[in-house]
Design a protein around this motif. Structure first.
Motif, PDB file in Angstrom:
ATOM      1  N   GLU A   7      -9.916  -2.717   0.445  1.00 27.41           N
ATOM      2  CA  GLU A   7     -10.801  -2.782   1.613  1.00 27.41           C
ATOM      3  C   GLU A   7     -11.250  -4.218   1.886  1.00 27.41           C
ATOM      4  O   GLU A   7     -11.277  -4.660   3.043  1.00 27.41           O
ATOM      5  CB  GLU A   7     -12.018  -1.888   1.397  1.00 27.41           C
ATOM      6  N   GLN A  55       0.470   3.962  -2.929  1.00 28.41           N
ATOM      7  CA  GLN A  55       0.192   5.377  -2.670  1.00 28.41           C
ATOM      8  C   GLN A  55       1.218   6.257  -3.369  1.00 28.41           C
ATOM      9  O   GLN A  55       0.871   7.280  -3.983  1.00 28.41           O
ATOM     10  CB  GLN A  55       0.213   5.647  -1.160  1.00 28.41           C
ATOM     11  N   GLN A  70      -9.534   0.740  -4.353  1.00 31.27           N
ATOM     12  CA  GLN A  70      -9.977   0.828  -2.961  1.00 31.27           C
ATOM     13  C   GLN A  70     -10.906  -0.320  -2.558  1.00 31.27           C
ATOM     14  O   GLN A  70     -10.819  -0.844  -1.443  1.00 31.27           O
ATOM     15  CB  GLN A  70     -10.657   2.168  -2.709  1.00 31.27           C
ATOM     16  N   ILE A  97       0.832  -1.200   0.000  1.00 37.45           N
ATOM     17  CA  ILE A  97       0.000   0.000   0.000  1.00 37.45           C
ATOM     18  C   ILE A  97       0.868   1.252   0.000  1.00 37.45           C
ATOM     19  O   ILE A  97       0.563   2.247  -0.679  1.00 37.45           O
ATOM     20  CB  ILE A  97      -0.961  -0.023   1.206  1.00 37.45           C
ATOM     21  N   TYR A 104      -3.757   2.791  -6.503  1.00 36.88           N
ATOM     22  CA  TYR A 104      -4.234   2.813  -5.124  1.00 36.88           C
ATOM     23  C   TYR A 104      -5.670   3.313  -4.996  1.00 36.88           C
ATOM     24  O   TYR A 104      -6.523   2.658  -4.386  1.00 36.88           O
ATOM     25  CB  TYR A 104      -3.301   3.670  -4.270  1.00 36.88           C
ATOM     26  N   LEU A 105      -5.977   4.459  -5.573  1.00 35.54           N
ATOM     27  CA  LEU A 105      -7.328   5.019  -5.438  1.00 35.54           C
ATOM     28  C   LEU A 105      -8.351   4.164  -6.179  1.00 35.54           C
ATOM     29  O   LEU A 105      -9.450   3.911  -5.677  1.00 35.54           O
ATOM     30  CB  LEU A 105      -7.352   6.454  -5.955  1.00 35.54           C
TER      31      LEU A 105
END
Length: 551
Positions: A368, A197, A364, A193, A360-361
């Motif tokens: 998650e 990012q 999600q 992660i 990354y975005l």
């Protein structure tokens, strides 16, 4: 007489050791010595130079030299947080901490608004000292309107992008993994992660521009060797990550670490001291550049004493352990080098999965879902006591009350047991352990059941062991206890359980200690208490059943 200096001992091979281990296991399989971590890494019982070289494909020196080249010179900085209800409290604590060995002005949780006066007072501090600000409230960033020393060094720790072009020495580009950590992330997931990012940030910037402002922040958990390997692995990953952007000689990467609250508990709170010390030491051995040690009572309310103890934990490591006098204390360890390599491979693979999902975005939903699965596994391990939280899910003080205060609110593994204990306090029940047999034969299971009940704050009446079934029946027939656990050997239990549950009161919930193939539940038995059971679910069900009975 033989000259001892001329005696040579033959070096045993791994196979020699394995044969000796199998003999010592006395019938247990050799594989019982292997442990699989939540990262999916299998820990071996023995590591050798040969196995390590095979693991790293003969590139051990390259791995070690890369880790060392990616670490900036110098010892770690102590960054103890200051807390307060007023800005005056924070300023006073910070100044006192600097005098007592703190090296970074570090702002923790505060209970006041960042108005102009507060920002100006903080700005005076930041102009004189290096700092670390964890941005819980973006209003605190207004302090840079008043900081006079534009060359001051510091870290702005945030999950959001921060820009402070007038402060060239303030690192504002942060791979922020704390949210993932408290969502249950494994070391593999945290490392991946952090890279994902950073990859997203690089869509609007060059690597050369970013690395001067970049740092990674990690929470350090209680798995000592995994924590050491995690920090070392990130430095290897950073070199590989830079190479992907055409940078062959990246600058050393800064890593800001803090002790994790994930394993902290409101119960037996001084055990948190041990957890924090373990985490802090592993962070330093791993090579963290800045370290924050959280006070042992931060979950409820830190005090001046607990803050000082936390700060001194870092200072003792720095000044008395001599670990900072070694460039890479873990370098060359067969175990840690292997663990580091495995983390690198696994984290890079997971990073590529995130990138294939769009970054990354964009990924999600996937991240998650993966973090939820990791948290569920961690929670299950605690509730089944596969993972022990001393003083909470094992070795608990049944008479201790759960504090009602809450100072910080993060996901913690102890919360379910704290809530369970509170539920039993609000809806009390009486418990008993009915022992059948001799003291010698019943004591191990009695102690086990007593320990299970203690996790919910229950103090049972324990009967004197008896071998007379009529005495046992008479007790169970007349007891006022809401919940009774029968303790006997397996052989005795097979003979007495049906007789005992036949005479029990309908209001009495009865379990038996042990795991049996025989199903007595149809005849009135509630269930079983045994090693490996989900203690939280068992006691929650008992509590719910008691409430139904009492209606």
């Amino acid at each position: 007489m033989t000259n001892m200096r001329e005696v040579n001992f033959e070096k045993p091979s791994f196979e020699d050791w394995k044969e000796a281990a199998i003999v010592a296991l006395k019938g247990k399989p050799f594989e019982s010595l292997f442990t699989k971590t939540i990262e999916g890494i299998t820990l071996q019982p023995l590591y050798t130079s040969e196995s390590l070289l095979d693991e790293v494909d003969g590139k051990l020196e390259q791995q070690i030299s890369t880790i060392r080249s990616m670490k900036a010179d110098g010892a770690f900085g102590v960054a103890q947080e200051a807390f307060g209800d007023t800005i005056e409290d924070v300023v006073a604590q910070s100044k006192d901490a600097i005098l007592r060995g703190n090296e970074f002005v570090t702002i923790g949780k505060v209970n006041f608004a960042w108005d102009k006066d507060a920002l100006q007072q903080l700005a005076t501090l930041l102009s004189d000292h290096p700092f670390r600000i964890n941005v819980a409230d973006r209003a605190v960033l207004g302090v840079f309107d008043y900081v006079e020393n534009k060359d001051q060094f510091g870290y702005i720790q945030s999950s959001d992008m921060i820009s402070l072009p007038e402060f060239p020495n303030v690192r504002t580009v942060n791979a922020y993994t704390l949210d993932a950590h408290y969502s249950g992330a494994t070391s593999t997931q945290e490392l991946a992660i952090a890279l994902a990012q950073t990859a997203d940030l690089l869509k609007n910037s060059s690597f050369e521009e970013l690395e001067h402002k970049f740092f990674a922040s990690f929470a350090i958990d209680t798995h000592f060797f995994m924590a050491v390997a995690k920090i070392r692995a990130f430095r290897l990953l950073w070199k590989a990550f830079a190479s992907a952007y055409g940078v062959t000689s990246p600058l050393p990467v800064k890593i800001v670490a803090e002790t994790s609250l994930r394993s902290y508990s409101k119960l037996d709170v001084y055990v948190n001291l041990l957890r924090a010390g373990n985490e802090a030491f592993s962070a330093v051995i791993g090579g963290a550049d800045v370290l924050t040690v959280h006070p042992h009572n931060i979950i409820t309310a830190p005090t001046n004493q607990s803050v000082r103890i936390a700060r001194n934990t870092a200072l003792v490591i720095k000044e008395e352990s001599h670990v900072t006098k070694v460039m890479d204390p873990a370098g060359g360890s067969y175990f840690i080098e292997t663990l580091t390599h495995e983390l690198v491979e696994n984290a890079w693979a997971y990073f590529l999965e995130i990138e294939e999902a769009g970054g990354y975005l964009a990924a999600q939903a996937k991240i998650e879902k993966d973090l939820d699965a990791s948290w569920a596994e961690r929670l299950s391990n605690v509730q089944t006591r596969k993972t022990v939280l001393v003083g909470t899910n094992n070795y608990a003080d049944a008479t201790e009350q759960v504090p009602t205060e809450s100072f910080v609110d993060v996901n913690r593994l102890a919360t379910s047991f704290e809530n369970l204990r509170t539920a039993f306090k609000e809806q009390p029940m009486t418990t008993a352990i009915l022992t059948f047999g001799t003291l010698k034969s019943t004591k191990p299971r009695t102690d086990f059941v007593n320990g299970v009940l203690a996790t919910a704050g229950l103090v049972p009446e324990i009967t004197e062991p008896t071998a007379d079934i009529e005495v046992a029946k008479d007790y169970l027939k007349n007891t006022t206890a809401d919940y009774v656990v029968i303790v006997a050997t397996d052989e005795d239990a097979m003979m007495i359980v049906e007789q005992l549950i036949a005479v029990k009161s309908p209001q009495t919930i009865v379990d038996v200690a042990g795991k049996f193939n025989t199903d007595w539940t149809a005849k009135g038995l509630n269930g079983y208490v045994y090693a490996g059971i989900n203690v939280f679910e068992k006691l929650s069900a008992v509590h719910a059943s008691t409430k139904e009975v009492l209606k």
